[in-house]
Motif scaffolding. Structure first.
Motif, mmCIF file in Angstrom:
data_model
loop_
_atom_site.group_PDB
_atom_site.id
_atom_site.type_symbol
_atom_site.label_atom_id
_atom_site.label_comp_id
_atom_site.label_asym_id
_atom_site.label_seq_id
_atom_site.Cartn_x
_atom_site.Cartn_y
_atom_site.Cartn_z
ATOM 1 N N ASN A 2 0.817 -1.211 0.000
ATOM 2 C CA ASN A 2 0.000 0.000 0.000
ATOM 3 C C ASN A 2 0.851 1.262 0.000
ATOM 4 O OD1 ASN A 2 -2.360 -1.511 0.046
ATOM 5 N ND2 ASN A 2 -2.361 -1.619 2.280
ATOM 6 N N ASN A 3 2.045 1.178 -0.578
ATOM 7 C CA ASN A 3 2.918 2.342 -0.711
ATOM 8 C C ASN A 3 2.867 2.866 -2.139
ATOM 9 O OD1 ASN A 3 4.057 2.563 1.927
ATOM 10 N ND2 ASN A 3 5.203 0.696 1.514
ATOM 11 N N PHE A 4 2.592 4.140 -2.280
ATOM 12 C CA PHE A 4 2.467 4.746 -3.605
ATOM 13 C C PHE A 4 3.248 6.052 -3.673
ATOM 14 C CE2 PHE A 4 -1.279 2.115 -2.973
ATOM 15 C CZ PHE A 4 -1.339 1.406 -4.167
ATOM 16 N N ASP A 5 3.500 6.476 -4.889
ATOM 17 C CA ASP A 5 4.059 7.819 -5.064
ATOM 18 C C ASP A 5 2.981 8.853 -4.763
ATOM 19 O OD1 ASP A 5 6.631 7.009 -6.014
ATOM 20 O OD2 ASP A 5 5.752 6.580 -7.969
ATOM 21 N N ILE A 6 1.784 8.602 -5.320
ATOM 22 C CA ILE A 6 0.705 9.590 -5.212
ATOM 23 C C ILE A 6 -0.610 8.900 -4.914
ATOM 24 C CG2 ILE A 6 -0.666 11.283 -6.519
ATOM 25 C CD1 ILE A 6 1.912 12.045 -7.964
ATOM 26 N N LEU A 7 -1.334 9.441 -3.944
ATOM 27 C CA LEU A 7 -2.707 9.038 -3.655
ATOM 28 C C LEU A 7 -3.636 10.167 -4.065
ATOM 29 C CD1 LEU A 7 -2.750 7.459 -0.064
ATOM 30 C CD2 LEU A 7 -3.271 6.288 -2.201
ATOM 31 N N VAL A 8 -4.729 9.826 -4.728
ATOM 32 C CA VAL A 8 -5.754 10.805 -5.077
ATOM 33 C C VAL A 8 -7.039 10.390 -4.372
ATOM 34 C CG1 VAL A 8 -7.076 11.883 -6.929
ATOM 35 C CG2 VAL A 8 -4.671 11.300 -7.302
ATOM 36 N N ILE A 9 -7.640 11.334 -3.673
ATOM 37 C CA ILE A 9 -8.866 11.059 -2.915
ATOM 38 C C ILE A 9 -10.040 11.705 -3.638
ATOM 39 C CG2 ILE A 9 -10.037 11.324 -0.695
ATOM 40 C CD1 ILE A 9 -7.243 11.639 0.570
ATOM 41 N N GLY A 10 -10.919 10.883 -4.192
ATOM 42 C CA GLY A 10 -12.095 11.386 -4.896
ATOM 43 C C GLY A 10 -12.034 11.123 -6.386
ATOM 44 N N GLY A 11 -13.099 10.540 -6.927
ATOM 45 C CA GLY A 11 -13.126 10.162 -8.342
ATOM 46 C C GLY A 11 -13.999 11.041 -9.202
ATOM 47 N N GLY A 12 -14.113 12.320 -8.852
ATOM 48 C CA GLY A 12 -14.845 13.270 -9.692
ATOM 49 C C GLY A 12 -13.960 13.778 -10.811
#
Length: 638
Positions: A2-12
């Motif tokens: 569960n390690n990422f460069d970038i997390l985006v919260i919200g799929g709008g």
């Protein structure tokens, strides 16, 4: 795992652009969204683009974003608004099949390399030493990332109003994100409250269209994306009807039940898109208000009543809709509602959309006080780009990538995206912000038609434009330059040869010596005449010739604006004396003076990056610095 460069919260719309662009630039990206099926859902009106907003979509497309070609794949009517006016204020707008748009958007995201998706709700943010490191979700899962972009739309403590009824939703039928609001507040962010609304939908089979005005799309439909080829979509008509005195009376009689007037709604609504009850109250002398019946899908089952945004009780909505021509027997499928939600004043952001308070945390969309799909998408792509660019400093695999770009901050003369972000982070907002062409000082330079020429170079550096397309762009730019040089330097005299040439072209004669650019700039002078005027134009692309036509027509005005831009660039280099006194300067507000005294910027450029320092403030400051130097020189002379 569960390690990422970038997390985006919200799929709008902001989340789509942020997550997709991050992944395309090579970052390991993960999108967290409440419902995967609702990625790209058009929550309000089924349309993309419009005045100012169309410019944003073209700019998103030029930078490698998705909104333009998603619209071209999903549109059911296309028009250029303000078509009779100059190119700077025209706006492309498309009615979309909102189901098709959502499906295309979801499939695009699910099939993007380097991008994974999961259906979870973020409850809290994890920070260490004022730096973002991860999130915790509603199912107890923890995700870690170097950068996090929040694109939550209207879900932060979302509260839906229909009359006296209230429900905690981010969108009707979907839960709000209450815990994330609490987490943001605990981290020190000051949250405000805004309000927006949506219109009722009715069953298309219950509408009587027989006496309604019909609005068709353009005969030659305009498209948004430069990737779109052989564009010939099926188009459906929209219809126009009007409210009337009976409608207005129903509304006036029930002001006491309207959440907007009873104090039930606390948030500030969009000034430029008022609800019908607000319009009836504010414009009491108006006998009627125009409404557009817009199909939401190709099957025409539901129509959106654009112009009838309301939060009145459902029984009053039924009465007022049934009082409107064509809707006497309409069956309401979805009632209109108002929604309140939390936002963070965007002065809390840098121009990169990274927060000043928490390093590595970015905000995009309605969390920054904007309204509209297009404004959200534009912020999303910029947040995604800047989040990846910021990885260059610490990640070995990104070093040497993206040319000389360390961050991407568009100037006000480079794009409406630059105008919008600069407005937000320097002025802030206490009402839902939307883009208008009138907000841009250099709108003749920021036309829809030249978005790819303004921003294509950035897309190429970021690896978001294919080499073949880039070479076509460079060729067009060279052809445009050569074509304009030829027209400027070719002097026409009213000789027999010239007059004969103009006659053969079907053009009015000239009476005095003039530059060929004046003839090429005539409205009557089209592509074919340009080719017959000089052989060099026959080898150019249609795109290049269109630019030459526009540049020829507005040459004097464009040159004036370019000079203004150059003068602004020079002005920003001006140094501010260390002993300069900001207090007492007429034209500077107390807030501006306080900030200048606090940060003591060394140049006007540094001053321009302070939130709340507007272009007008910089003009005043520049004048007084000049007077300061003049006075000092006089004293030295004495």
């Amino acid at each position: 795992m569960n390690n990422f460069d970038i997390l985006v919260i919200g799929g709008g719309h902001a989340g789509i652009e942020a997550s997709r662009i991050s992944a395309m630039m090579g970052a390991r990206t993960h999108l967290l969204t409440m419902l995967v099926e609702n990625i790209g859902l058009a929550s309000c009106n089924p349309a993309i683009g419009g005045l100012g907003k169309g410019h944003l979509v073209k700019e998103i497309d030029a930078l490698g974003g998705a909104m333009g070609f998603l619209t071209d794949q999903s549109g059911l009517q296309y028009r250029i608004l303000n078509a009779s006016k100059g190119p700077a204020v025209r706006g492309t707008r498309a009615q979309i099949d909102m189901d098709l748009y959502r499906i295309h958007a979801r499939n695009l995201i699910l099939n993007t390399q380097n991008l994974s998706v999961s259906q979870e709700v973020v409850d809290s943010l994890i920070c260490k030493e004022q730096k973002i490191v991860g999130v915790k979700t509603n199912i107890g899962k923890t995700y870690y990332a170097k950068k996090i972009i929040i694109t939550t739309g209207t879900f932060l403590r979302g509260l839906v109003h229909i009359g006296e009824s209230k429900s905690h939703n981010g969108r009707f039928g979907e839960d709000s994100a209450n815990n994330l609001s609490i987490s943001l507040k605990e981290l020190g962010f000051e949250l405000g409250r805004l309000k927006t609304g949506t219109c009722p939908r009715v069953d298309g089979r219950s509408i009587d269209f027989s006496h309604l005005e019909v609005h068709y799309g353009d005969e030659i439909p305009p498209y948004f994306s430069y990737h779109t080829k052989e564009f010939n979509p099926k188009q459906l008509p929209c219809y126009v009807t009007y409210t009337n005195e009976i409608t207005h009376q129903y509304i006036r009689d029930n002001f006491s039940r309207a959440p907007l007037f009873t104090g039930q709604i606390e948030g500030v609504g969009p000034r430029y898109c008022p609800s019908i009850e607000d319009k009836v109250n504010r414009f009491a002398d108006k006998e009627r208000h125009q409404l557009f019946l817009e199909p939401q899908t190709f099957d025409k089952i539901e129509y959106y009543i654009n112009g009838l945004s309301t939060s009145l009780p459902f029984d009053i909505q039924e009465k007022m809709i049934h009082s409107i021509a064509g809707l006497e027997n309409a069956r309401i499928t979805r009632y209109g509602y108002a929604i309140e939600y939390d936002y963070v004043n965007p002065t809390a952001l840098w121009h990169t959309l990274e927060t000043k308070l928490i390093k590595g945390l970015y905000f995009a969309g309605q969390i920054n006080g904007t309204t509209g799909y297009e404004e959200a998408a534009a912020q999303g792509i910029m947040a995604g780009i800047n989040a990846v660019l910021s990885l260059k400093k610490d990640e070995e695999r990104f070093k040497g990538c993206f040319g000389d770009l360390e961050e991407l901050v568009l100037r006000r003369d480079e794009g409406y995206i630059g105008v919008m972000i600069d407005d937000l982070v320097t002025k802030g907002t206490n009402e839902p912000y939307r883009v208008f062409t009138s907000r841009a000082e250099y709108r003749l330079l920021l036309r829809e038609d030249n978005a790819i020429f303004r921003l294509g170079e950035y897309a190429y550096k970021l690896g978001l434009m294919q080499e073949e397309e880039y070479q076509r762009l460079k060729q067009d730019q060279e052809d445009i330059f050569q074509g304009m040089e030829f027209l400027k330097n070719t002097i026409l005299t009213p000789s027999k040869e010239t007059l004969k040439l103009l006659e053969n072209l079907g053009e009015a004669p000239i009476g005095d010596k003039c530059s060929a650019i004046l003839v090429a700039g005539r409205d009557s002078f089209d592509d074919k005449k340009l080719e017959r005027f000089a052989p060099m134009f026959g080898n150019m692309s249609k795109r290049a010739k269109e630019q030459i036509k526009i540049l020829a027509k507005y040459d004097a005005y464009i040159q004036k604006q370019m000079l203004s831009v150059a003068q602004m660039d020079e002005m920003l280099k001006v140094r501010i004396p260390k002993d300069f006194v900001f207090d007492g300067i007429a034209g500077l507000s107390l807030e501006v003076v306080e900030k200048l005294n606090k940060f003591r910027p060394s140049t006007l450029f540094h001053a321009s990056n302070i939130s709340g320092i507007t272009p007008a403030s910089l003009d005043v400051l520049h004048l007084y610095i000049h007077l300061h130097h003049k006075k000092r020189a006089e004293n030295v002379g004495c």
